[in-house]
Write an enzyme that holds these catalytic residues in place. Structure first.
Site, PDB file in Angstrom:
ATOM      1  N   LYS A 243     -62.956  72.190  11.981  1.00 62.69           N
ATOM      2  CA  LYS A 243     -64.094  72.314  11.062  1.00 62.69           C
ATOM      3  C   LYS A 243     -63.777  71.767   9.672  1.00 62.69           C
ATOM      4  O   LYS A 243     -62.626  71.499   9.321  1.00 62.69           O
ATOM      5  CB  LYS A 243     -64.535  73.776  10.981  1.00 62.69           C
ATOM      6  CG  LYS A 243     -65.286  74.243  12.227  1.00 62.69           C
ATOM      7  CD  LYS A 243     -65.855  75.637  12.066  1.00 62.69           C
ATOM      8  CE  LYS A 243     -66.710  76.020  13.283  1.00 62.69           C
ATOM      9  NZ  LYS A 243     -67.267  77.379  13.170  1.00 62.69           N
ATOM     10  N   ARG A 277     -62.211  80.257  19.832  1.00 68.87           N
ATOM     11  CA  ARG A 277     -63.163  79.264  20.334  1.00 68.87           C
ATOM     12  C   ARG A 277     -62.688  77.888  19.869  1.00 68.87           C
ATOM     13  O   ARG A 277     -62.647  77.620  18.662  1.00 68.87           O
ATOM     14  CB  ARG A 277     -64.566  79.567  19.822  1.00 68.87           C
ATOM     15  CG  ARG A 277     -65.641  78.620  20.346  1.00 68.87           C
ATOM     16  CD  ARG A 277     -67.020  78.997  19.791  1.00 68.87           C
ATOM     17  NE  ARG A 277     -68.067  78.131  20.311  1.00 68.87           N
ATOM     18  CZ  ARG A 277     -68.406  76.946  19.779  1.00 68.87           C
ATOM     19  NH1 ARG A 277     -67.774  76.512  18.695  1.00 68.87           N
ATOM     20  NH2 ARG A 277     -69.361  76.209  20.318  1.00 68.87           N
TER      21      ARG A 277
END
Length: 298
Positions: A243, A277
């Site tokens: 991210k 995740r």
């Protein structure tokens, strides 16, 4: 009680909460979370932020599912609506069509796989569970975008991943103003968990929502205080894979962000994360194995 005693008591309570044994009811069978679980990401979208994760034809979908399973993934999280900032808002019908195609394919070849669907729409969640046997609902909006989501999940009787976000994927980066960031996040979860409990939802997983309506500093403040989420006594999911909190800090691209992802995944495990995740299952699985080797030493 003096300050040393208070600190020791605090450390003991954090350690005790981190050692709490959780389990999830997956289609009538318990999935024990005594050891960290790895959730592999399957994006059946043409516009996910990490281009290497996009799977939009049968071969790529099958190859990706095989890769997640072969590398030791415990859960596959399938998303048909990109939640990256400023993503295109697709219709319910388009999201359903993408999922029908993908879930039919996966069920025909990988029938024993635990599937989670990444959706904030109640009708999509209902279809995936009732028609394709999806086991977990992963809602980035915490029931804010579709007010029927909580009652739907309660009726479906499946585990629910509750994430923090303000706004929508299209507006979340314009919703980063907080009077007291951590206080607002914790109050959000306290309120939402109570609502879900009153509806009879038993299996709730907390996801702090890294990258969603949060500044770079907010994300790292959240990571520093990750262990505080154990106050809810619920399983904790962390999703930071490649991210912007990694590649913007290090002046990289998502493709170059595996090393930063691995570091933060490891840090999150030591802060008590139960589920990671990730895009990179093999590397996350190795983190989990080494983490367990350390904490299981006498």
């Amino acid at each position: 009680m003096n300050i040393i005693s208070l600190l020791c008591n605090k450390i003991f309570q954090i350690f005790k909460m981190q050692k709490t044994k959780f389990s999830l009811n997956i289609k009538g069978e318990l999935l024990e979370l005594n050891s960290p679980k790895i959730m592999g990401i399957l994006n059946v979208t043409p516009d996910s932020f990490y281009s290497d994760s996009r799977c939009f034809d049968e071969k790529h979908i099958i190859d990706r599912v095989s890769e997640i399973i072969n590398q030791g993934g415990d859960i596959i999280d399938i998303g048909a609506y990109s939640s990256r900032p400023n993503s295109i808002d697709i219709s319910v019908e388009e999201e359903m069509n993408r999922l029908r195609k993908s879930l039919s394919l996966i069920n025909s070849q990988f029938s024993d796989t635990i599937l989670s669907v990444d959706t904030f729409r109640a009708d999509v969640a209902k279809m995936c569970v009732e028609e394709y046997g999806v086991a977990i609902i992963n809602d980035i909006s915490g029931g804010e975008i579709d007010k029927n989501m909580f009652s739907t999940v309660a009726k479906l009787n499946v585990p629910y991943i509750l994430m923090h976000m303000k706004g929508t994927p299209q507006t979340m980066m314009m919703n980063m103003e907080y009077d007291n960031f951590l206080e607002e996040v914790f109050l959000y979860f306290s309120k939402k968990i109570n609502q879900l409990r009153l509806l009879g939802v038993n299996d709730i997983i907390v996801d702090p929502g890294f990258g969603f309506s949060k500044s770079l500093d907010d994300n790292y403040q959240l990571m520093k205080h990750l262990n505080d989420f154990h106050i809810f006594e619920l399983p904790l999911l962390v999703g930071i894979s490649r991210k912007s909190m990694i590649y913007k800090l290090l002046d990289l691209t998502p493709k170059e962000s595996l090393n930063g992802t691995t570091f933060l995944n490891t840090f999150a495990l030591f802060k008590g994360a139960n589920i990671l995740r990730v895009h990179d299952v093999k590397e996350a699985k190795e983190c989990a194995r080494m983490y367990e080797m350390i904490i299981n030493q006498k």
